[in-house]
Design a protein around this motif. Structure first.
Motif, PDB file in Angstrom:
ATOM      1  N   ILE A 373      29.474  44.960 -18.528  1.00 58.36           N
ATOM      2  CA  ILE A 373      30.622  44.168 -18.032  1.00 58.36           C
ATOM      3  C   ILE A 373      30.429  43.563 -16.643  1.00 58.36           C
ATOM      4  N   ILE A 374      29.404  44.023 -15.892  1.00 63.84           N
ATOM      5  CA  ILE A 374      29.195  43.480 -14.540  1.00 63.84           C
ATOM      6  C   ILE A 374      27.912  42.645 -14.563  1.00 63.84           C
ATOM      7  N   ARG A 375      27.993  41.426 -14.028  1.00 65.97           N
ATOM      8  CA  ARG A 375      26.869  40.490 -14.194  1.00 65.97           C
ATOM      9  C   ARG A 375      25.718  40.724 -13.219  1.00 65.97           C
ATOM     10  N   LYS A 376      26.039  41.030 -11.963  1.00 64.86           N
ATOM     11  CA  LYS A 376      24.958  41.091 -10.963  1.00 64.86           C
ATOM     12  C   LYS A 376      24.473  42.529 -10.782  1.00 64.86           C
ATOM     13  N   PRO A 377      23.148  42.744 -10.815  1.00 63.20           N
ATOM     14  CA  PRO A 377      22.600  44.101 -10.627  1.00 63.20           C
ATOM     15  C   PRO A 377      23.078  44.752  -9.322  1.00 63.20           C
ATOM     16  N   THR A 378      23.232  43.946  -8.248  1.00 56.04           N
ATOM     17  CA  THR A 378      23.674  44.541  -6.971  1.00 56.04           C
ATOM     18  C   THR A 378      25.105  45.077  -7.114  1.00 56.04           C
ATOM     19  N   GLU A 379      25.927  44.386  -7.921  1.00 55.58           N
ATOM     20  CA  GLU A 379      27.315  44.847  -8.112  1.00 55.58           C
ATOM     21  C   GLU A 379      27.371  46.097  -8.998  1.00 55.58           C
ATOM     22  N   VAL A 380      26.423  46.197  -9.961  1.00 58.62           N
ATOM     23  CA  VAL A 380      26.318  47.423 -10.774  1.00 58.62           C
ATOM     24  C   VAL A 380      25.998  48.594  -9.848  1.00 58.62           C
ATOM     25  N   ARG A 381      25.024  48.366  -8.945  1.00 57.62           N
ATOM     26  CA  ARG A 381      24.634  49.421  -7.989  1.00 57.62           C
ATOM     27  C   ARG A 381      25.829  49.834  -7.128  1.00 57.62           C
ATOM     28  N   ASP A 382      26.591  48.836  -6.636  1.00 57.06           N
ATOM     29  CA  ASP A 382      27.742  49.139  -5.775  1.00 57.06           C
ATOM     30  C   ASP A 382      28.795  49.957  -6.524  1.00 57.06           C
ATOM     31  N   ALA A 383      29.019  49.608  -7.803  1.00 58.16           N
ATOM     32  CA  ALA A 383      30.023  50.335  -8.596  1.00 58.16           C
ATOM     33  C   ALA A 383      29.586  51.788  -8.779  1.00 58.16           C
ATOM     34  N   LEU A 384      28.291  51.989  -9.075  1.00 56.79           N
ATOM     35  CA  LEU A 384      27.789  53.370  -9.239  1.00 56.79           C
ATOM     36  C   LEU A 384      27.862  54.139  -7.920  1.00 56.79           C
ATOM     37  N   ASP A 385      27.676  53.431  -6.791  1.00 55.05           N
ATOM     38  CA  ASP A 385      27.800  54.084  -5.476  1.00 55.05           C
ATOM     39  C   ASP A 385      29.235  54.561  -5.229  1.00 55.05           C
ATOM     40  N   ARG A 386      30.197  53.831  -5.803  1.00 55.93           N
ATOM     41  CA  ARG A 386      31.610  54.215  -5.579  1.00 55.93           C
ATOM     42  C   ARG A 386      32.037  55.404  -6.446  1.00 55.93           C
ATOM     43  N   LEU A 387      31.238  55.731  -7.478  1.00 57.74           N
ATOM     44  CA  LEU A 387      31.558  56.853  -8.367  1.00 57.74           C
ATOM     45  C   LEU A 387      30.817  58.091  -7.855  1.00 57.74           C
ATOM     46  N   ILE A 388      31.557  58.993  -7.221  1.00 58.52           N
ATOM     47  CA  ILE A 388      30.916  60.092  -6.475  1.00 58.52           C
ATOM     48  C   ILE A 388      31.075  61.423  -7.221  1.00 58.52           C
ATOM     49  N   PRO A 389      29.950  62.035  -7.697  1.00 60.46           N
ATOM     50  CA  PRO A 389      30.033  63.364  -8.306  1.00 60.46           C
ATOM     51  C   PRO A 389      30.538  64.370  -7.255  1.00 60.46           C
ATOM     52  N   ASP A 390      31.455  65.246  -7.667  1.00 61.18           N
ATOM     53  CA  ASP A 390      32.134  66.096  -6.675  1.00 61.18           C
ATOM     54  C   ASP A 390      32.369  67.486  -7.268  1.00 61.18           C
ATOM     55  N   MET A 391      31.267  68.276  -7.352  1.00 66.94           N
ATOM     56  CA  MET A 391      31.356  69.610  -7.958  1.00 66.94           C
ATOM     57  C   MET A 391      32.331  70.518  -7.210  1.00 66.94           C
ATOM     58  N   ASP A 392      32.440  70.339  -5.903  1.00 64.80           N
ATOM     59  CA  ASP A 392      33.291  71.240  -5.106  1.00 64.80           C
ATOM     60  C   ASP A 392      34.749  70.790  -5.064  1.00 64.80           C
ATOM     61  N   GLY A 393      35.029  69.616  -5.598  1.00 61.32           N
ATOM     62  CA  GLY A 393      36.425  69.132  -5.607  1.00 61.32           C
ATOM     63  C   GLY A 393      36.958  68.797  -4.231  1.00 61.32           C
ATOM     64  N   GLU A 394      36.038  68.456  -3.292  1.00 60.76           N
ATOM     65  CA  GLU A 394      36.477  68.171  -1.924  1.00 60.76           C
ATOM     66  C   GLU A 394      37.237  66.841  -1.821  1.00 60.76           C
ATOM     67  N   GLY A 395      37.012  65.946  -2.811  1.00 66.25           N
ATOM     68  CA  GLY A 395      37.667  64.630  -2.788  1.00 66.25           C
ATOM     69  C   GLY A 395      39.183  64.709  -2.776  1.00 66.25           C
ATOM     70  N   VAL A 396      39.725  65.837  -3.230  1.00 69.51           N
ATOM     71  CA  VAL A 396      41.195  66.015  -3.281  1.00 69.51           C
ATOM     72  C   VAL A 396      41.824  65.755  -1.915  1.00 69.51           C
ATOM     73  N   ARG A 397      41.137  66.217  -0.856  1.00 66.85           N
ATOM     74  CA  ARG A 397      41.741  66.176   0.486  1.00 66.85           C
ATOM     75  C   ARG A 397      42.028  64.753   0.964  1.00 66.85           C
ATOM     76  N   ASN A 398      41.179  63.800   0.566  1.00 69.96           N
ATOM     77  CA  ASN A 398      41.351  62.420   1.056  1.00 69.96           C
ATOM     78  C   ASN A 398      41.960  61.477   0.027  1.00 69.96           C
ATOM     79  N   ALA A 399      42.149  61.965  -1.200  1.00 76.93           N
ATOM     80  CA  ALA A 399      42.570  61.061  -2.281  1.00 76.93           C
ATOM     81  C   ALA A 399      44.025  60.627  -2.122  1.00 76.93           C
ATOM     82  N   ASP A 400      44.273  59.341  -2.434  1.00 75.39           N
ATOM     83  CA  ASP A 400      45.651  58.823  -2.463  1.00 75.39           C
ATOM     84  C   ASP A 400      46.284  59.111  -3.821  1.00 75.39           C
ATOM     85  N   LEU A 401      45.407  59.252  -4.828  1.00 71.81           N
ATOM     86  CA  LEU A 401      45.873  59.510  -6.200  1.00 71.81           C
ATOM     87  C   LEU A 401      44.914  60.498  -6.841  1.00 71.81           C
TER      88      LEU A 401
END
Length: 698
Positions: A373-401
């Motif tokens: 669904i994403i045309r440019k390889p650089t944008e694919v890379r950016d999208a994968l960078d935004r998806l952060i594996p979080d085994m410890d669940g630390e993301g809860v502290r900063n999440a808006d949702l």
């Protein structure tokens, strides 16, 4: 200033020729002339963020062309002054409610004359195209002698999505310019293509950057641009006997996607080209009558209605999204795919799970999705960078949702919430993706129950556009508003529903699925049951759908809803429990009602002789959906009949050309629906009893 920054800024500011004088003579256009004697005609539709072609716009366009004709500039540039793009197509508002083909044809004939006027101008003309150039907009561009695309422009004919084909000369001009194998395919599918693909097809003559527009315009108007010309293959494909062979192949392809009875537009387009493709003049004339005839069909009018249902649901989202970071708990099929979709839409997403394997699986599926669904390889890379594996669940502290997508067990969800709530920041929203547990039960034990909402996504997340936004009695209205805006911001359509078992979509879909099980119990061939639903227009039959969803999930939802609605639902056959116990769960295990290979159900065709689909079979499957939708309105689960139809179309794929289960009931006649349901109740049981809501349904 850095030259790179200058270049980026130059590419954002549109090159529009000399600045026009204030308060010119036209409402939707501005006309100026530059030092080389070139006229710049800027299309800037009044009081609109995008250019669309309405009757008054086309009328004014004709008046402007008459002025240009008398003034005889050295050349004409047609350009949009809107940042959003060139022209997004016709003004669909003008298509609503059309019922007389003669009236439509008269209006189309007048519009054709204007586009013909543009094509006949005795001076060089060029369309400079940025952003979207769709439908009628592309037809305007095709009537110019040359077309220059700005890198990033998108081209397409989406009319087929409205049950139509191009109607402003596009069928004739496109097929004479571009090989009909490709040009017909684009019109038959409604797909869009980018500027580079448009160049390789010969649809545009050159692709340039915004900062080079002036030079490109001069090259085009003063004969220095090598123009795209129809090649030998294009001319050969438009020859009579070749058209016949190609048309036959096109019909067979169209038949795989939709029947002529339900979707006449693709077939009308193929007929039009096969009969008249050898003569541009004949095809232009025949296009008008064909377009007018399609416009008044129930299919086109219902698909136009669906277009406005989507717009209405988008509007319901609002545009005040404040959410930036989303934390998803549970990286299974749903949680992982929700996280991938949200990250693909530009949000920072942390994805938590007890184990590493599901997170790894989710990231792998995300990479596959982005590749499609994403045309440019650089944008694919950016999208994968935004998806952060979080085994410890630390993301809860900063999440808006925070979106919880753990298995459907009340105790498990409550345990997750107990660990979460103390770590959430004060303004954060807690959302559950539950499809079956009422929010009233989930909020028990929460310190801030007013911040809990349901965000119920549908599978597959990347294809089904609906998200049910579920409220309970104690919600903070601001939280609901934020949740609706978030759904809009991730390019999904929100439906506000009151919490009750099954919400709207699952409650309406369950009787459809369970009735299919009862029919299996009656020894009706599963392929015949699926064929009955498909004959009505459903994208797939209920047996195949049950396999897709998973028989374990169908069983859980069915059991949960039966505890609430009892005999209003068909009984669950014992053999279904046995299948689930044996692990025959459908697509995910390779075997359910069908054997599944490579994600597809293996179905032998139905025998030539033997039972056929009957109207009663179709009614048994589809009328309970309309019945439940009326009940949901009566109970206030959903406030608006149009939103119910939109939800069923965008959440289940309910036959779009029928306009939704309530629109279908209206079209068929409420009295007919009620008497048919009564007849079915006498024959098959009280589950078919008409809901009291029919008495007041309009």
């Amino acid at each position: 200033m850095d030259s790179k920054i200058m270049t980026v800024l130059a590419d954002r500011v549109l090159t529009l020729g000399p600045p026009p004088a204030e308060g010119g003579p036209y409402k939707h256009f501005k006309l100026t002339r530059d030092a080389d004697g070139i006229a710049w005609l800027l299309f800037d539709r009044a009081d609109a963020s995008a250019n669309t072609l309405s009757s008054d716009v086309i009328e004014e366009f004709d008046a402007v062309l008459a002025v240009i004709e008398t003034e005889r500039p050295a050349g004409l540039v047609i350009r949009s002054a809107k940042p959003s793009g060139f022209i997004a197509g016709a003004d669909v508002n003008e298509f609503r409610g059309a019922s007389d083909p003669d009236t439509v044809e008269t209006r189309i004939r007048a519009a054709h004359a204007v586009i013909d006027h543009l094509e006949a101008l005795k001076l060089p003309t060029v369309a400079v195209i940025h952003g979207f150039c769709l439908g009628g907009g592309l037809e305007v561009a095709l009537a110019c002698q040359a077309r220059i695309a700005i890198d990033g422009a998108r081209f397409g004919f989406p009319e087929v999505m409205l049950g139509l084909h191009p109607g402003l000369g596009g069928t004739a001009r496109f097929t004479t310019l571009v090989n009909p194998v490709q040009s017909m395919s684009l019109m038959l599918t409604g797909r869009t293509i980018d500027a580079r693909r448009a160049r390789s097809l010969g649809l545009v003559d050159s692709v340039t950057q915004e900062r080079h527009v002036r030079g490109a315009v001069k090259d085009a108007l003063f004969g220095r641009l090598k123009r795209a010309r129809p090649g030998l293959l294009t001319r050969a494909a438009n020859v009579g006997f070749v058209r016949g062979l190609l048309a036959k192949r096109m019909r067979s392809e169209a038949g795989k996607a939709a029947s002529r009875e339900h979707y006449p537009a693709p077939y009308a387009l193929i007929d039009l080209w096969e009969t008249h493709g050898g003569s541009k003049a004949a095809m232009l004339k025949a296009e008008q009558a064909s377009f007018a005839k399609l416009m008044v069909t129930p299919t086109a009018q219902n698909l136009i209605r669906v277009f406005f249902l989507r717009e209405q649901m988008k509007k319901a989202a609002g545009s005040d999204n404040t959410i930036k970071h989303v934390h998803v708990i549970g990286a299974g099929a749903m949680g992982g795919d929700i996280a991938a979709w949200v990250a693909g839409q530009g949000f920072r997403v942390s994805l938590a799970d007890m184990k590493a394997e599901p997170i790894a699986g989710a990231v792998k599926r995300a990479a596959e999705l982005y590749g499609k669904i994403i045309r440019k390889p650089t944008e694919v890379r950016d999208a994968l960078d935004r998806l952060i594996p979080d085994m410890d669940g630390e993301g809860v502290r900063n999440a808006d949702l925070i979106i919880e997508a753990v298995p459907e067990k009340l105790e498990l969800k409550q345990k997750v919430y107990a660990g979460l709530e103390p770590r959430m920041k004060p303004g954060a929203i807690l959302a559950t993706n539950t499809s079956s547990i009422p929010l009233q039960d989930l909020r028990n034990g929460l310190a801030r129950p007013e911040r809990l909402v349901g965000l119920h996504f549908f599978n597959p997340v990347s294809r089904l556009q609906l998200v049910e936004v579920v409220r309970h009695d104690g919600n903070d209205p601001q939280v609901l508003k934020q949740a609706l805006a978030f759904v809009g911001a991730i390019d999904r359509l929100p439906l506000a529903v009151k919490s009750s078992p099954g919400f709207l979509v699952n409650r309406a879909l369950t009787p459809y699925m369970l009735e299919a099980m009862v029919m299996l119990d009656e020894k009706i061939d599963p392929r015949l049951i699926d064929a009955a639903a498909e004959q009505f227009g459903m994208p797939m039959g209920p047996i195949e759908l049950a396999d897709q969803v998973g028989l374990d999930i169908c069983l859980d939802v069915g059991d949960m809803l039966r505890t609430k609605f009892g005999d209003l639902l068909p009984p669950t056959p014992a053999w279904l429990r046995d299948k689930v116990a044996k692990g025959e769960l459908g697509r995910k295990t390779g075997k359910g009602f069908y054997i599944w290979k490579d994600g597809k159900a293996e179905k032998a065709p139905l025998p030539e002789t033997g039972p056929r689909v009957t109207d009663q079979m179709i009614d048994r499957l589809v009328l309970p959906m309309s019945n439940v939708c009326v009940a949901a309105l009566r109970e206030g689960i959903v406030d608006d009949a149009d939103a119910v139809d939109g939800a069923m179309i965008f959440g289940t794929g309910y036959a779009p050309f029928r306009g939704g289960p309530l629109n279908y009931a209206r079209t068929r006649g409420v009295e007919n629906i009620v008497s048919t349901l009564r007849g079915l109740a006498e024959r098959f049981g009280e589950r078919f009893a008409p809901d009291p809501g029919w008495d007041s349904f309009k």
